[in-house]
Design an enzyme around this catalytic site. Structure first.
Site, PDB file in Angstrom:
ATOM      1  N   HIS A  10       0.872  -1.179   0.000  1.00  0.00           N
ATOM      2  CA  HIS A  10       0.000   0.000   0.000  1.00  0.00           C
ATOM      3  C   HIS A  10       0.914   1.235   0.000  1.00  0.00           C
ATOM      4  CE1 HIS A  10      -2.681   3.023   1.846  1.00  0.00           C
ATOM      5  NE2 HIS A  10      -3.687   2.270   1.463  1.00  0.00           N
ATOM      6  N   ASP A  30       3.172  -4.156   8.217  1.00  0.00           N
ATOM      7  CA  ASP A  30       1.950  -3.376   8.037  1.00  0.00           C
ATOM      8  C   ASP A  30       0.783  -4.359   8.162  1.00  0.00           C
ATOM      9  OD1 ASP A  30      -0.344  -2.273   7.000  1.00  0.00           O
ATOM     10  OD2 ASP A  30       0.576  -1.492   5.175  1.00  0.00           O
ATOM     11  N   GLN A  53      -4.505  -4.922   7.012  1.00  0.00           N
ATOM     12  CA  GLN A  53      -5.516  -5.856   6.493  1.00  0.00           C
ATOM     13  C   GLN A  53      -5.519  -7.178   7.254  1.00  0.00           C
ATOM     14  OE1 GLN A  53      -7.823  -5.113   4.403  1.00  0.00           O
ATOM     15  NE2 GLN A  53      -7.019  -3.157   3.645  1.00  0.00           N
ATOM     16  N   LYS A  87     -10.440  -0.628  10.495  1.00  0.00           N
ATOM     17  CA  LYS A  87     -10.618  -1.877   9.738  1.00  0.00           C
ATOM     18  C   LYS A  87     -10.933  -3.039  10.694  1.00  0.00           C
ATOM     19  CE  LYS A  87      -7.293  -0.375   6.282  1.00  0.00           C
ATOM     20  NZ  LYS A  87      -8.024   0.180   5.141  1.00  0.00           N
ATOM     21  N   CYS A 129      -4.753   2.468  -3.692  1.00  0.00           N
ATOM     22  CA  CYS A 129      -3.526   2.996  -3.073  1.00  0.00           C
ATOM     23  C   CYS A 129      -2.397   1.974  -3.180  1.00  0.00           C
ATOM     24  CB  CYS A 129      -3.746   3.392  -1.614  1.00  0.00           C
ATOM     25  SG  CYS A 129      -5.027   4.611  -1.391  1.00  0.00           S
TER      26      CYS A 129
HETATM   27  N1  C6P Z   1      -6.295   0.544   2.864  1.00  0.00           N
HETATM   28  C1  C6P Z   1      -8.102   0.150   1.285  1.00  0.00           C
HETATM   29  O1  C6P Z   1      -9.174   0.438   0.757  1.00  0.00           O
HETATM   30  P1  C6P Z   1      -4.984   3.932   7.125  1.00  0.00           P
HETATM   31  O2  C6P Z   1      -5.538   4.754   6.004  1.00  0.00           O
HETATM   32  O3  C6P Z   1      -3.800   4.597   7.773  1.00  0.00           O
HETATM   33  O4  C6P Z   1      -6.002   3.473   8.107  1.00  0.00           O
HETATM   34  O5  C6P Z   1      -4.454   2.566   6.452  1.00  0.00           O
HETATM   35  C2  C6P Z   1      -3.549   2.624   5.390  1.00  0.00           C
HETATM   36  C3  C6P Z   1      -3.283   1.263   4.874  1.00  0.00           C
HETATM   37  C4  C6P Z   1      -2.027   0.706   5.043  1.00  0.00           C
HETATM   38  N2  C6P Z   1      -1.749  -0.549   4.657  1.00  0.00           N
HETATM   39  C5  C6P Z   1      -2.676  -1.329   4.074  1.00  0.00           C
HETATM   40  C6  C6P Z   1      -2.319  -2.717   3.694  1.00  0.00           C
HETATM   41  C7  C6P Z   1      -3.961  -0.833   3.862  1.00  0.00           C
HETATM   42  O6  C6P Z   1      -4.871  -1.611   3.297  1.00  0.00           O
HETATM   43  C8  C6P Z   1      -4.278   0.506   4.255  1.00  0.00           C
HETATM   44  C9  C6P Z   1      -5.629   1.081   3.969  1.00  0.00           C
HETATM   45  C10 C6P Z   1      -7.638   0.944   2.482  1.00  0.00           C
HETATM   46  O7  C6P Z   1      -7.411  -0.781   0.883  1.00  0.00           O
HETATM   47  C11 C6P Z   1      -7.784   2.403   2.276  1.00  0.00           C
HETATM   48  S1  C6P Z   1      -6.667   3.035   1.061  1.00  0.00           S
END
Ligand code: C6P
Length: 419
Positions: free
Chosen positions: A136, A213, A216, A239, A377
């Site tokens: 991401h 990270d 997910q 999430k 993203c």
């Molecule tokens: N992915 C998706 O629709 P934040 O925005 O900080 O809560 O998470 C960022 C992020 C980082 N790593 C991974 C693997 C992610 O999936 C995400 C967020 C969402 O896939 C929103 S872009």
């Protein structure tokens, strides 16, 4: 456990009682464009159970107050519940100490914190950082910024056509210059579950630190940072069925102790004079300013909720939904699944010949079906597959086979509209 947080206990090993769980999520009974909502955008953000909503409501109605500052009753209560939530996070991921649990705004901020403190303190132009093509943007851009600041080299582990990391290539990239390996536990764009145990072990063998990270991963799998032996683990509350704007950075205590603060301000200090500031102890050293108190308390409630659910059983149920979606989709000509890893979670990314994913998303929305369309993203993933975007349905444990049927009918409708 707080009574108000007691979620539906799922005891039936053989089958997941989805209707019981659904009853906890009021939004699932809403209508969108006159149709019952079919929410398949869980990888973007998960819905909130009534237990979490009630916890937030109670906080604002009954004890809204700042923390770590007041001597009055409300502040003491808010502080206690806030710190109790930290303990819940510690237990949830099996960290050694509450000192290792830093509250942030989300995964993105957790990763930036490590880049700008650990990274800036420890990396220079002779050093290398390994990330992957599967990341991401939140786990790419902070390292590109750090590379520009320090001169450290950024290297990418490639993926194969199924969307799996090519481990032999990873091994080739590792060497005595590798200072940090930073990698997603589960890919948001494709659902690939990475073999992080092996990745961590191999990184440690060359003396590198590892950040995972976990954005997910936490809603789908039990995470044990002790067992994984990762150095940092980042995730977001939203999430995990908790509020937005709140996240967690886990870090090994010795590493966090050695890192400089991320931001300056209230709460992260012990003393301030006009000449010098001394910093607070962990974890407060990394929590400058008034934090997202409701967010932390809500996250604690979300952890109570998922702790009542057998996540292993839930993941099996979600995988059955994915399998069913794959079977149904195989009947649709022109539909190409993107991301076919052997080990993957319940993310169904696909393209449809001649129809842009944004059009798919719009037509599905007309049917009350929420999916995500775009690059998710994860533009390097799209580049790897030579596509601009995918349509992505992502399942949670409250989704049903009927939701999959609605999705498939919606995709059929897309084809009719464009035929
Ligand atoms: N992915 C998706 O629709 P934040 O925005 O900080 O809560 O998470 C960022 C992020 C980082 N790593 C991974 C693997 C992610 O999936 C995400 C967020 C969402 O896939 C929103 S872009």
């Amino acid at each position: 456990m707080n009574k108000q947080n007691t979620a539906t206990k799922l005891t039936n090993e053989a089958s997941f009682d989805v209707e019981k769980v659904r009853a906890d999520f009021p939004i699932l009974f809403e209508q969108v464009r006159g149709k019952p909502l079919v929410y398949l955008d869980n990888a973007a953000t998960a819905q909130k159970p009534k237990q979490v909503i009630k916890t937030l409501d109670t906080y604002y109605r009954e004890y809204n107050s700042n923390i770590h500052r007041g001597v009055h009753t409300l502040s003491e209560k808010a502080t206690a519940v806030y710190e109790e939530a930290r303990n819940k996070v510690k237990e949830f991921i099996n960290a050694d100490s509450i000192k290792e649990i830093i509250f942030t705004r989300g995964t993105t901020e957790s990763i930036n914190l490590v880049a700008q403190t650990f990274g800036r303190n420890n990396l220079s132009s002779n050093d290398e950082i390994i990330i992957t093509e599967l990341e991401h943007h939140s786990n790419i851009v902070p390292w590109q910024i750090l590379s520009e600041q320090t001169g450290a080299t950024l290297k990418y582990v490639p993926i194969n056509d199924a969307g799996e990391l090519i481990l032999e290539e990873y091994e080739k990239l590792l060497n005595e210059k590798t200072r940090l390996v930073t990698i997603g536990h589960i890919s948001n764009a494709l659902g690939t579950i990475n073999p992080i145990e092996t990745i961590i072990e191999k990184a440690h063998a060359v003396g590198a630190k590892v950040l995972i990270d976990g954005a997910q991963a936490v809603p789908h799998t039990r995470v044990d940072v002790n067992e994984l032996n990762c150095d940092f683990y980042a995730f977001s509350g939203h999430k995990l069925f908790g509020p937005t704007g709140i996240g967690v950075l886990y870090g090994k205590q010795a590493l966090l102790e050695a890192m400089p603060p991320y931001q300056g301000g209230g709460d992260m200090i012990k003393t301030v004079s006009m000449k010098k500031t001394t910093y607070n102890d962990l974890p407060h050293k990394f929590e400058a300013g008034t934090p997202h108190i409701a967010g932390v308390i809500g996250l604690g409630s979300a952890i109570d909720y998922v702790s009542e659910i057998d996540l292993h059983e839930a993941a099996e149920y979600e995988n059955q939904l994915l399998q069913y979606a794959n079977e149904q989709a195989a009947q649709i000509s022109g539909l190409v699944p993107v991301g076919t890893a052997k080990n993957k979670t319940s993310i169904f990314s696909f393209t449809l010949d001649g129809i842009h994913p944004h059009d798919i998303g719009t037509i599905l929305d007309d049917e009350g079906i929420a999916i995500r369309a775009g690059h998710h993203c994860a533009m390097p993933v799209m580049e790897r597959f030579k596509i601009p975007a995918t349509a992505r349905a992502s399942f949670a444990f409250y989704n049903t086979r009927e939701d999959v049927d609605a999705l498939i009918q919606g995709i059929d409708k897309c084809k009719q509209v464009f035929s």
